[in-house]
Design an enzyme around this catalytic site. Structure first.
Site, PDB file in Angstrom:
ATOM      1  N   LYS A  70       0.821  -1.218   0.000  1.00 17.70           N
ATOM      2  CA  LYS A  70       0.000   0.000   0.000  1.00 17.70           C
ATOM      3  C   LYS A  70       0.851   1.262   0.000  1.00 17.70           C
ATOM      4  O   LYS A  70       0.612   2.183  -0.783  1.00 17.70           O
ATOM      5  CB  LYS A  70      -0.920   0.024   1.235  1.00 17.70           C
ATOM      6  CG  LYS A  70      -2.018  -1.000   1.245  1.00 17.70           C
ATOM      7  CD  LYS A  70      -2.955  -0.811   2.445  1.00 17.70           C
ATOM      8  CE  LYS A  70      -2.313  -1.126   3.773  1.00 17.70           C
ATOM      9  NZ  LYS A  70      -2.014  -2.558   3.947  1.00 17.70           N
ATOM     10  N   THR A  71       1.822   1.320   0.907  1.00 15.89           N
ATOM     11  CA  THR A  71       2.628   2.544   1.029  1.00 15.89           C
ATOM     12  C   THR A  71       3.396   2.814  -0.254  1.00 15.89           C
ATOM     13  O   THR A  71       3.450   3.954  -0.733  1.00 15.89           O
ATOM     14  CB  THR A  71       3.588   2.415   2.226  1.00 15.89           C
ATOM     15  OG1 THR A  71       2.827   2.290   3.427  1.00 15.89           O
ATOM     16  CG2 THR A  71       4.501   3.623   2.326  1.00 15.89           C
ATOM     17  N   GLU A  99      -3.656   5.930   1.383  1.00 14.58           N
ATOM     18  CA  GLU A  99      -3.455   4.552   1.790  1.00 14.58           C
ATOM     19  C   GLU A  99      -4.690   4.130   2.588  1.00 14.58           C
ATOM     20  O   GLU A  99      -5.091   4.828   3.520  1.00 14.58           O
ATOM     21  CB  GLU A  99      -2.191   4.470   2.641  1.00 14.58           C
ATOM     22  CG  GLU A  99      -1.695   3.082   2.867  1.00 14.58           C
ATOM     23  CD  GLU A  99      -0.297   3.066   3.469  1.00 14.58           C
ATOM     24  OE1 GLU A  99      -0.043   2.206   4.311  1.00 14.58           O
ATOM     25  OE2 GLU A  99       0.537   3.921   3.082  1.00 14.58           O
TER      26      GLU A  99
END
Length: 464
Positions: free
Chosen positions: A121-122, A165
């Site tokens: 995600k990051t 995110e």
């Protein structure tokens, strides 16, 4: 485009303001003109960066830190019910807002891209933030990690895109109404909140159900969990589904990922056009993240060729295979990997880029619940390294679980043929692994806890 402040967010107080998710929301609110205050357990560069934006940051938690005129108190799932500032908020009647609700409020009136998945995600959120910024679109963004400097995890932009995110760990991603949702993968994790894969699938289905009518779901075709979610939501009205991956059936198909040292060249077919671009971090999984970002941007109308070229501007995010330095011929690299899939992916990426170098890992397990469920798989992943040192479990928000220790991982690693050493004294760890290293080796500090702080100490030992 200058969205205003969400209701009652003009004088917010953040408990745990230095956290990755919390600090980003605090920064955006400060940039929008809110009088931000908060507290954190210890001072940090992130806290200092927030002060530079006008925020008041107290160190330690005390009832007196909460101003009488605070309009709300923002908390994350990590804040315990007995926190003195939370108790003071109850006395004063100050509304308590979860981090996810605050973030959802910041997205109002914009075109959000919400990036979800067990891993990546990051990185994917960062790739979108960097590439869209490089194209002059000035998006707002909230990322779970810093791009290049403390406090660079968030930005209030003048454009109409908001990249966020979306955290599935506590189901808080159900609060968002994205125009584009990305699902990178879905695996069993966050064992304190999910008892089975069925619960995880249901949670992701709820997330997909929040996509605005006519919006787009970008989903991995090659990952079993993500493909299952895509199958479950197939035929949903007012939802465009775009798959990406190496599968021939993918809408955005990855034709080749070619390693080029610590970078990769990626070749994709999108809408019948072949595009080649560079990803400035090694590893097939990062190439897949970049293609997910490409598909999401295109879904919002960004030209594919422009976005692919801009993705080459991404040079990594802190803690995601970040080179911390080199001393005595040894490179020290920091990895946030804490789930077996992430550990395997990062070790394979480094192995592919490292030629004949030895790979040494200093691993810190993250959470008792995760170690209890996945400790064996973590140990098996460590067998990909030439040698490892394993620290005690980093508890984060959890209390110890009887019988759950790093020994679960160490035993599994040794059973898989790994050379692994236990180190219970974190203060001694830097010297231990530095003593194992020889010129030409690569040392990875790996885990989601404070193992990242040991990288500079290793470099210092190597320099002596």
């Amino acid at each position: 485009m200058t969205p205003g402040l969400p209701t009652a967010m003009d004088r917010p107080h953040f408990i745990g303001i230095g956290g990755a998710g919390m600090s980003g929301i605090a920064k955006i609110l400060a940039q929008r003109g809110a009088l931000v205050a908060g507290s954190d357990a210890r001072d940090s560069e992130t806290a200092q960066a927030l002060r530079a934006h006008g925020a008041t940051v107290h160190i330690g938690h005390a009832a007196g830190h909460l101003a009488d005129d605070a309009t709300c108190v923002v908390v994350s799932s990590a804040i315990r019910a007995d926190n003195p500032e939370l108790a003071r908020a109850a006395e004063l009647g100050v509304p308590v807002v979860h981090r996810s609700d605050a973030l959802a409020g910041l997205m109002q009136g914009l075109r959000p891209i919400a990036v979800a998945g067990t891993h990546g995600k990051t990185t994917t959120t960062s790739m979108l933030a960097v590439s869209l910024s490089a194209l002059g679109l000035d998006p707002s963004y909230a990322i779970g990690g810093d791009l290049d400097a403390p406090g660079s995890n968030a930005h209030h932009g003048t454009g109409d895109i908001f990249v966020a995110e979306a955290d599935e760990s506590d189901r808080s991603f159900h609060k968002y109404d994205p125009q584009v949702a990305i699902i990178l993968n879905a695996e069993l994790d966050h064992h304190a909140n999910y008892a089975s894969m069925d619960e995880i699938y249901e949670s992701f289905e709820t997330f997909v159900g929040k996509v605005v009518p006519g919006g787009t779901l970008v989903v991995a075709a090659d990952q079993e969990g993500a493909a299952e979610i895509a199958a479950r939501v197939a035929g949903k009205e007012d939802l465009n589904v775009v798959t990406y991956g190496e599968s021939e059936k993918s809408d955005v198909r990855i034709l080749a990922v070619t390693p080029r040292g610590l970078t990769s060249e990626v070749r994709v077919d999108i809408a019948g056009r072949e595009i080649v671009f560079t990803v400035s971090v090694p590893g097939r999984h990062y190439a897949h993240n970049a293609v997910a970002a490409l598909a999401a941007g295109v879904a919002l109308g960004v030209p594919a060729e422009d976005l692919a070229a801009a993705l080459g501007k991404y040079t990594g995010v802190k803690r995601r295979l970040q080179l911390k330095g080199e001393a005595a011929g040894v490179q020290v690299i920091d990895s946030y990997a804490h789930h077996p899939t992430e550990m395997t992916a990062d070790l394979e990426a480094i192995r592919g880029a490292a030629a004949d170098s030895r790979i040494l890992v200093l691993f810190q397990p993250h959470l008792f619940s995760r170690t209890q469920e996945l400790g064996t798989e973590m140990g098996q992943a460590l067998a990909l390294a030439d040698a490892s040192v394993v620290l005690d479990i980093y508890p984060a928000r959890e209390d110890p679980v009887p019988g759950v220790t790093s020994e679960i991982i160490i035993a599994a690693a040794r059973a898989a043929g790994a050379d692994v050493t236990a180190e219970h004294d974190k203060a001694a760890a830097a010297g231990v692994i530095a003593g194992m290293a020889k010129p030409g080796d690569l040392v990875l500090t790996m885990g989601a806890g404070d193992v990242t702080d040991i990288g500079p100490q290793i470099l210092a030992h190597l320099s002596h």
